[in-house]
Design an enzyme around this catalytic site. Structure first.
Site, PDB file in Angstrom:
ATOM      1  CE1 TYR A 159      -4.723  -7.719   9.329  1.00 16.43           C
ATOM      2  CE2 TYR A 159      -3.331  -5.784   9.117  1.00 16.43           C
ATOM      3  CZ  TYR A 159      -3.726  -7.028   8.670  1.00 16.43           C
ATOM      4  OH  TYR A 159      -3.127  -7.563   7.550  1.00 16.43           O
ATOM      5  CD  GLN A 182      -6.106  -8.492  -3.438  1.00 14.55           C
ATOM      6  OE1 GLN A 182      -6.627  -7.536  -3.985  1.00 14.55           O
ATOM      7  NE2 GLN A 182      -5.081  -8.350  -2.605  1.00 14.55           N
ATOM      8  CB  THR A 237     -12.245 -18.136  -0.172  1.00 13.18           C
ATOM      9  OG1 THR A 237     -11.989 -17.820   1.213  1.00 13.18           O
ATOM     10  CG2 THR A 237     -12.609 -19.609  -0.286  1.00 13.18           C
ATOM     11  CD  GLU A 260      -2.153  -0.950   8.468  1.00 15.18           C
ATOM     12  OE1 GLU A 260      -2.701  -0.582   9.500  1.00 15.18           O
ATOM     13  OE2 GLU A 260      -1.860  -0.172   7.543  1.00 15.18           O
ATOM     14  CB  SER A 302      -7.341  -9.248   6.053  1.00 14.28           C
ATOM     15  OG  SER A 302      -8.381  -8.967   5.136  1.00 14.28           O
ATOM     16  CG  LEU A 325      -2.030 -16.684   1.769  1.00 16.59           C
ATOM     17  CD1 LEU A 325      -2.468 -16.521   0.314  1.00 16.59           C
ATOM     18  CD2 LEU A 325      -0.764 -15.890   2.016  1.00 16.59           C
ATOM     19  CB  SER A 349       0.497  -6.569   7.438  1.00 20.09           C
ATOM     20  OG  SER A 349       0.015  -5.280   7.184  1.00 20.09           O
TER      21      SER A 349
HETATM   22  P1  NDP Z   1      -8.790 -11.391   2.404  1.00 20.29           P
HETATM   23  O1  NDP Z   1      -9.516 -10.690   3.484  1.00 20.29           O
HETATM   24  O2  NDP Z   1      -9.209 -11.178   0.983  1.00 20.29           O
HETATM   25  O3  NDP Z   1      -8.836 -12.983   2.683  1.00 20.29           O
HETATM   26  C1  NDP Z   1      -8.757 -13.485   3.968  1.00 20.29           C
HETATM   27  C2  NDP Z   1      -8.953 -15.000   3.919  1.00 20.29           C
HETATM   28  O4  NDP Z   1      -8.847 -15.544   5.239  1.00 20.29           O
HETATM   29  C3  NDP Z   1     -10.294 -15.468   3.374  1.00 20.29           C
HETATM   30  O5  NDP Z   1     -10.086 -16.575   2.515  1.00 20.29           O
HETATM   31  C4  NDP Z   1     -11.044 -15.895   4.628  1.00 20.29           C
HETATM   32  O6  NDP Z   1     -12.031 -16.870   4.385  1.00 20.29           O
HETATM   33  C5  NDP Z   1      -9.904 -16.490   5.428  1.00 20.29           C
HETATM   34  N1  NDP Z   1     -10.199 -16.652   6.857  1.00 20.29           N
HETATM   35  C6  NDP Z   1     -10.611 -15.692   7.727  1.00 20.29           C
HETATM   36  N2  NDP Z   1     -10.769 -16.218   8.949  1.00 20.29           N
HETATM   37  C7  NDP Z   1     -10.438 -17.537   8.861  1.00 20.29           C
HETATM   38  C8  NDP Z   1     -10.398 -18.609   9.795  1.00 20.29           C
HETATM   39  N3  NDP Z   1     -10.746 -18.446  11.073  1.00 20.29           N
HETATM   40  N4  NDP Z   1      -9.987 -19.834   9.356  1.00 20.29           N
HETATM   41  C9  NDP Z   1      -9.659 -20.020   8.077  1.00 20.29           C
HETATM   42  N5  NDP Z   1      -9.705 -19.046   7.128  1.00 20.29           N
HETATM   43  C10 NDP Z   1     -10.086 -17.821   7.527  1.00 20.29           C
HETATM   44  O7  NDP Z   1      -7.241 -11.037   2.569  1.00 20.29           O
HETATM   45  P2  NDP Z   1      -6.101 -10.811   1.457  1.00 20.29           P
HETATM   46  O8  NDP Z   1      -6.173 -11.894   0.467  1.00 20.29           O
HETATM   47  O9  NDP Z   1      -6.103  -9.400   1.030  1.00 20.29           O
HETATM   48  O10 NDP Z   1      -4.790 -10.967   2.361  1.00 20.29           O
HETATM   49  C11 NDP Z   1      -4.208 -12.255   2.598  1.00 20.29           C
HETATM   50  C12 NDP Z   1      -3.349 -12.185   3.848  1.00 20.29           C
HETATM   51  O11 NDP Z   1      -2.319 -11.224   3.679  1.00 20.29           O
HETATM   52  C13 NDP Z   1      -4.076 -11.763   5.126  1.00 20.29           C
HETATM   53  O12 NDP Z   1      -3.451 -12.438   6.199  1.00 20.29           O
HETATM   54  C14 NDP Z   1      -3.790 -10.277   5.237  1.00 20.29           C
HETATM   55  O13 NDP Z   1      -3.879  -9.851   6.571  1.00 20.29           O
HETATM   56  C15 NDP Z   1      -2.375 -10.238   4.708  1.00 20.29           C
HETATM   57  N6  NDP Z   1      -1.954  -9.009   4.092  1.00 20.29           N
HETATM   58  C16 NDP Z   1      -2.672  -8.486   3.051  1.00 20.29           C
HETATM   59  C17 NDP Z   1      -2.225  -7.364   2.384  1.00 20.29           C
HETATM   60  C18 NDP Z   1      -2.998  -6.764   1.252  1.00 20.29           C
HETATM   61  O14 NDP Z   1      -2.684  -5.614   0.875  1.00 20.29           O
HETATM   62  N7  NDP Z   1      -3.946  -7.467   0.663  1.00 20.29           N
HETATM   63  C19 NDP Z   1      -0.959  -6.711   2.774  1.00 20.29           C
HETATM   64  C20 NDP Z   1      -0.262  -7.372   3.861  1.00 20.29           C
HETATM   65  C21 NDP Z   1      -0.752  -8.480   4.476  1.00 20.29           C
HETATM   66  P3  NDP Z   1     -13.578 -16.488   4.039  1.00 20.29           P
HETATM   67  O15 NDP Z   1     -13.633 -16.365   2.540  1.00 20.29           O
HETATM   68  O16 NDP Z   1     -14.318 -17.659   4.582  1.00 20.29           O
HETATM   69  O17 NDP Z   1     -13.891 -15.186   4.742  1.00 20.29           O
HETATM   70  P1  GDR Z   2      -5.204  -0.724   5.042  1.00 22.95           P
HETATM   71  O1  GDR Z   2      -6.157  -0.655   3.762  1.00 22.95           O
HETATM   72  O2  GDR Z   2      -5.874  -0.257   6.278  1.00 22.95           O
HETATM   73  O3  GDR Z   2      -3.930  -0.035   4.650  1.00 22.95           O
HETATM   74  O4  GDR Z   2      -4.987  -2.296   5.208  1.00 22.95           O
HETATM   75  P2  GDR Z   2      -7.473   0.174   3.434  1.00 22.95           P
HETATM   76  O5  GDR Z   2      -7.618   0.115   1.965  1.00 22.95           O
HETATM   77  O6  GDR Z   2      -8.646  -0.267   4.259  1.00 22.95           O
HETATM   78  O7  GDR Z   2      -7.081   1.676   3.912  1.00 22.95           O
HETATM   79  C1  GDR Z   2      -6.025   2.398   3.322  1.00 22.95           C
HETATM   80  C2  GDR Z   2      -6.088   3.864   3.753  1.00 22.95           C
HETATM   81  O8  GDR Z   2      -7.224   4.480   3.135  1.00 22.95           O
HETATM   82  C3  GDR Z   2      -7.853   5.318   4.090  1.00 22.95           C
HETATM   83  N1  GDR Z   2      -9.275   5.502   3.744  1.00 22.95           N
HETATM   84  C4  GDR Z   2     -10.217   4.533   3.712  1.00 22.95           C
HETATM   85  N2  GDR Z   2     -10.125   3.208   3.936  1.00 22.95           N
HETATM   86  C5  GDR Z   2     -11.255   2.464   3.786  1.00 22.95           C
HETATM   87  N3  GDR Z   2     -11.187   1.128   3.963  1.00 22.95           N
HETATM   88  N4  GDR Z   2     -12.473   3.043   3.475  1.00 22.95           N
HETATM   89  C6  GDR Z   2     -12.602   4.385   3.262  1.00 22.95           C
HETATM   90  O9  GDR Z   2     -13.684   4.878   2.974  1.00 22.95           O
HETATM   91  C7  GDR Z   2     -11.418   5.173   3.374  1.00 22.95           C
HETATM   92  N5  GDR Z   2     -11.164   6.491   3.204  1.00 22.95           N
HETATM   93  C8  GDR Z   2      -9.859   6.685   3.438  1.00 22.95           C
HETATM   94  C9  GDR Z   2      -7.662   4.578   5.404  1.00 22.95           C
HETATM   95  O10 GDR Z   2      -7.879   5.468   6.503  1.00 22.95           O
HETATM   96  C10 GDR Z   2      -6.229   4.091   5.254  1.00 22.95           C
HETATM   97  O11 GDR Z   2      -5.340   5.098   5.665  1.00 22.95           O
HETATM   98  C11 GDR Z   2      -4.793  -3.143   4.081  1.00 22.95           C
HETATM   99  C12 GDR Z   2      -5.343  -4.531   4.439  1.00 22.95           C
HETATM  100  O12 GDR Z   2      -5.296  -5.343   3.282  1.00 22.95           O
HETATM  101  C13 GDR Z   2      -4.522  -5.191   5.520  1.00 22.95           C
HETATM  102  O13 GDR Z   2      -4.956  -6.527   5.701  1.00 22.95           O
HETATM  103  C14 GDR Z   2      -3.054  -5.180   5.083  1.00 22.95           C
HETATM  104  O14 GDR Z   2      -2.247  -5.766   6.063  1.00 22.95           O
HETATM  105  C15 GDR Z   2      -2.597  -3.760   4.789  1.00 22.95           C
HETATM  106  O15 GDR Z   2      -3.417  -3.219   3.765  1.00 22.95           O
HETATM  107  C16 GDR Z   2      -1.153  -3.697   4.320  1.00 22.95           C
END
Ligand code: NDP
Ligand code: GDR
Length: 322
Positions: free
Chosen positions: A147, A12, A10, A125, A82, A78, A123
């Site tokens: 995280y 992204q 569910t 991170e 997050s 996934l 990640s």
């Molecule tokens: P999202 O936050 O959009 O999605 C997270 C998902 O995890 C949701 O479907 C959520 O379900 C589900 N979830 C959370 N807790 C649980 C649980 N206890 N049991 C089962 N499902 C659960 O994340 P993204 O799609 O952006 O990212 C996907 C993965 O990749 C994550 O692990 C993230 O940390 C990692 N990641 C993301 C990056 C990015 O830039 N997007 C970069 C690097 C890593 P619900 O809809 O119910 O909340």
């Molecule tokens: P990040 O993404 O922490 O890199 O994690 P986010 O978009 O939250 O922040 C990126 C950078 O932007 C700066 N920032 C702000 N961030 C948010 N959220 N809100 C604000 O108003 C704002 N202003 C400035 C932050 O300080 C940061 O430096 C994401 C998530 O998807 C993780 O789950 C994943 O692992 C990493 O990317 C790679």
């Protein structure tokens, strides 16, 4: 027809990965946790083509039962807590889901279906206070948030199960990837949504935190292909997935506002509420390993990504205004 289990379907990435796997002819199982309201907005358009099954990364038994019953060929883990700022307020929950959840999934595979191929969503991170520039697979980790710490555990437990139990397990170290389906609290979507609100007269300012931090941003639709490619190789490995470019949050603002003919300096207000206790100042990856071994390269540029996201938010909010 191969079967893939996607946790976090569910979210992204889950929604893009499910679309990708369906096009490849997979039977797609989406693992969702029980909630009192429906959270299927991102997969509504493909819901009739996927099978939704209940499971939670907190609950070991549910994961074992899923592996026993469905015996998926591939498992994409996934699911996670997050959002980085939430991890300071809820460090224990973040550890339970984002760290131990990975061990529970791996245990379920080891006990019930060790033939499954496993992808862990690691990640950038984990690099945190970076030890070298650009970051690659061998760069030491220095996480800067609960995280990031949890993701380091997830990464190493994946490597450990590969080495200890001979599982086909891969850790994809993905740098930030964005899309119109990004959660509203992440900075890129907060900016593009904010730009659309301002353009449509629904807001007159956008409050952000640190504009100086730099990220290596790509398009989520491109990155899910790299996840799949990792599970199609002869041997499992870990890969950095990124564009190799880095930009300031300020530059993202500049591009998003100028796409609708506005100057970000007239609208963006820096608000200390959005600063973090410890920041990751600079991320930029080296995509060479993914390119050489998987043949993967990103297709969408940052300029195209910004435009795609702003246009999508204008369309989405425009419909609400009418
Ligand atoms: P999202 O936050 O959009 O999605 C997270 C998902 O995890 C949701 O479907 C959520 O379900 C589900 N979830 C959370 N807790 C649980 C649980 N206890 N049991 C089962 N499902 C659960 O994340 P993204 O799609 O952006 O990212 C996907 C993965 O990749 C994550 O692990 C993230 O940390 C990692 N990641 C993301 C990056 C990015 O830039 N997007 C970069 C690097 C890593 P619900 O809809 O119910 O909340
Ligand atoms: P990040 O993404 O922490 O890199 O994690 P986010 O978009 O939250 O922040 C990126 C950078 O932007 C700066 N920032 C702000 N961030 C948010 N959220 N809100 C604000 O108003 C704002 N202003 C400035 C932050 O300080 C940061 O430096 C994401 C998530 O998807 C993780 O789950 C994943 O692992 C990493 O990317 C790679």
């Amino acid at each position: 027809m191969p079967t893939a289990l996607v946790s976090g379907i569910t979210g992204q990435d889950g929604s893009y990965l499910a679309e990708f796997l369906l096009k490849k002819g997979y039977r797609v199982l989406g693992m969702v946790r029980r909630s009192s309201t429906v959270t299927f907005g991102r997969i509504e358009h493909i819901q009739d083509q996927i099978e939704i099954i209940q499971g939670d990364l907190h609950d070991q038994g549910s994961l074992v039962s899923i592996m026993e019953e469905y015996r998926p060929d591939e498992v994409y883990n996934l699911a996670a807590q997050s959002f980085v700022p939430t991890s300071w307020n809820q460090p224990v929950l973040t550890g339970e889901v984002t760290a131990l959840g990975v061990a529970r999934m791996l245990e379920a595979i080891r006990l019930a279906h060790p033939k499954a191929r496993f992808y862990q969503a690691s990640s950038s991170e984990m690099f945190g206070k970076v030890r070298e520039v650009p970051q690659k697979e061998s760069t030491p980790f220095y996480p800067r948030s609960p995280y990031g710490v949890a993701k380091v555990y997830g990464h190493w437990i994946t490597v450990n199960y590969r080495e200890s139990h001979d599982l086909y397990a891969c850790s994809g170290i993905l740098f930030n990837h964005e899309s119109p389906r990004r959660g509203l609290e992440f900075v890129t979507r907060k900016i593009t949504h904010g730009v659309a609100r301002i353009k449509l007269g629904l807001a007159d300012e956008l409050r952000l935190g640190n504009l100086d931090s730099r990220r290596d941003w790509g398009f989520a639709g491109d990155y899910v292909e790299a996840m799949w490619l990792m599970l199609q190789q002869d041997t499992p490995d870990d890969y950095v997935v990124c564009t190799g470019e880095t930009h300031e949050v300020r530059e993202f603002c500049e591009a998003a506002f100028s796409h609708v003919g506005l100057d970000y300096r007239d609208y963006v207000v820096q608000d200390p509420r959005f600063y973090r206790p410890a920041e990751v100042d600079l991320l930029v990856g080296d995509p060479a390993h993914a390119k050489n071994k998987l043949g993967w390269v990103p297709r969408v540029s940052l300029a195209e990504l910004v435009q795609m996201m702003v246009d999508a938010d204008l369309q989405y909010l425009g419909r609400e205004v009418l």
